[in-house]
Design an enzyme around this catalytic site. Structure first.
Site, PDB file in Angstrom:
ATOM      1  N   HIS A  76       4.285 -11.617 -13.420  1.00 46.42           N
ATOM      2  CA  HIS A  76       5.165 -11.055 -12.403  1.00 46.42           C
ATOM      3  C   HIS A  76       4.676  -9.693 -11.902  1.00 46.42           C
ATOM      4  O   HIS A  76       4.617  -8.729 -12.665  1.00 46.42           O
ATOM      5  CB  HIS A  76       6.571 -10.923 -13.016  1.00 46.42           C
ATOM      6  CG  HIS A  76       7.627 -10.478 -12.058  1.00 46.42           C
ATOM      7  ND1 HIS A  76       7.821  -9.158 -11.722  1.00 46.42           N
ATOM      8  CD2 HIS A  76       8.551 -11.194 -11.361  1.00 46.42           C
ATOM      9  CE1 HIS A  76       8.818  -9.072 -10.871  1.00 46.42           C
ATOM     10  NE2 HIS A  76       9.284 -10.289 -10.629  1.00 46.42           N
ATOM     11  N   ASP A  77       4.268  -9.640 -10.620  1.00 47.64           N
ATOM     12  CA  ASP A  77       4.019  -8.381  -9.901  1.00 47.64           C
ATOM     13  C   ASP A  77       2.957  -7.475 -10.521  1.00 47.64           C
ATOM     14  O   ASP A  77       3.048  -6.245 -10.413  1.00 47.64           O
ATOM     15  CB  ASP A  77       5.324  -7.582  -9.770  1.00 47.64           C
ATOM     16  CG  ASP A  77       6.281  -8.177  -8.753  1.00 47.64           C
ATOM     17  OD1 ASP A  77       5.975  -9.239  -8.193  1.00 47.64           O
ATOM     18  OD2 ASP A  77       7.341  -7.579  -8.527  1.00 47.64           O
ATOM     19  N   LYS A 100       6.026 -12.831  -2.998  1.00 51.88           N
ATOM     20  CA  LYS A 100       7.253 -12.274  -3.574  1.00 51.88           C
ATOM     21  C   LYS A 100       8.074 -11.617  -2.468  1.00 51.88           C
ATOM     22  O   LYS A 100       7.578 -10.781  -1.727  1.00 51.88           O
ATOM     23  CB  LYS A 100       6.873 -11.243  -4.634  1.00 51.88           C
ATOM     24  CG  LYS A 100       8.053 -10.641  -5.372  1.00 51.88           C
ATOM     25  CD  LYS A 100       8.601 -11.599  -6.410  1.00 51.88           C
ATOM     26  CE  LYS A 100       9.722 -10.944  -7.200  1.00 51.88           C
ATOM     27  NZ  LYS A 100       9.352  -9.636  -7.755  1.00 51.88           N
TER      28      LYS A 100
END
Length: 219
Positions: free
Chosen positions: A35-36, A122
């Protein structure tokens, strides 16, 4: 409104409360989400210290195992120069966000996606929002999500909550996430443990999935 400078802290290896669920990750059911882990979101950390340095090492171990085990691997990545209406309320809290440059957008090179991995654009805190993550997981027969990356109390937490509401079992990896502070990191793990998921360490996750220890290599 921008992301604060993040002080060094040791990654936690436990949750502050007892985990309510008794779910167990299975390699035939699980997918890994990174994630990210883009330069923009990691530049506030000290690159040579904890939490970022061991965070990267732990995510790399999870990636190595997941790919060898043919588990689906997903990445989230925001795009730069977002159209203001598309950015929505996030702009009120965090400003305009990243620029459309490699210095902001690129996923860290030692965690970079490889052919066969899935990179999701995202849009909001949760990786499920305005993405096809759920559909891709369902198509692959996956109903468990291992969550690694940043930030534990924002996007990682939101993703875990939404996974639970989609009947997908969330497994945040305690020492494969990082946050603004140790307190926020531990709070996020505690919230998930008490309401929607099963936090585990990298070592426990790999052992449960049939993985390997720190000094061993994947077969």
């Amino acid at each position: 409104m921008s992301i604060p400078t993040i002080s060094d802290y040791d990654l936690p290896v436990s949750t502050p409360v007892k985990t309510r669920a008794n779910w167990v990750p299975e390699r035939a059911r699980a997918a890994l989400l990174v994630h990210d882990m883009q330069r923009y979101f990691t530049r506030s950390f000290n690159a040579d210290a904890s939490p970022l340095k061991p965070l990267i090492a732990n995510i790399a171990r999870l990636l190595t195992f997941a790919r060898a085990a043919e588990m689906p691997v997903f990445f989230t990545a925001q795009v730069g120069n977002q159209f203001r209406p598309d950015r929505g309320l996030q702009a009120d809290l965090w400003g305009p966000g990243m620029s459309a440059t490699p210095e902001h957008q690129d996923i860290l090179p030692n965690l970079a996606p490889v052919p066969g991995d899935h990179v999701l654009v995202k849009h909001r805190y949760s990786a499920f929002q305005r993405s096809n993550l759920e559909r891709l997981m369902r198509a692959r027969g996956r109903d468990q999500l291992i969550i690694a990356g940043v930030y534990a109390h924002i996007g990682c937490l939101a993703t875990a909550f939404e996974a639970f509401q989609l009947e997908i079992e969330p497994f945040p990896v305690i020492d494969a996430q990082a946050d603004f502070t140790l307190a926020e990191h531990e709070t996020a793990m505690g919230m998930i443990a008490s309401t929607c998921g099963v936090p585990m360490t990298t070592e426990a996750m790999l052992a449960t999935l049939g993985g390997v220890g720190k000094d061993q290599k994947c077969a």
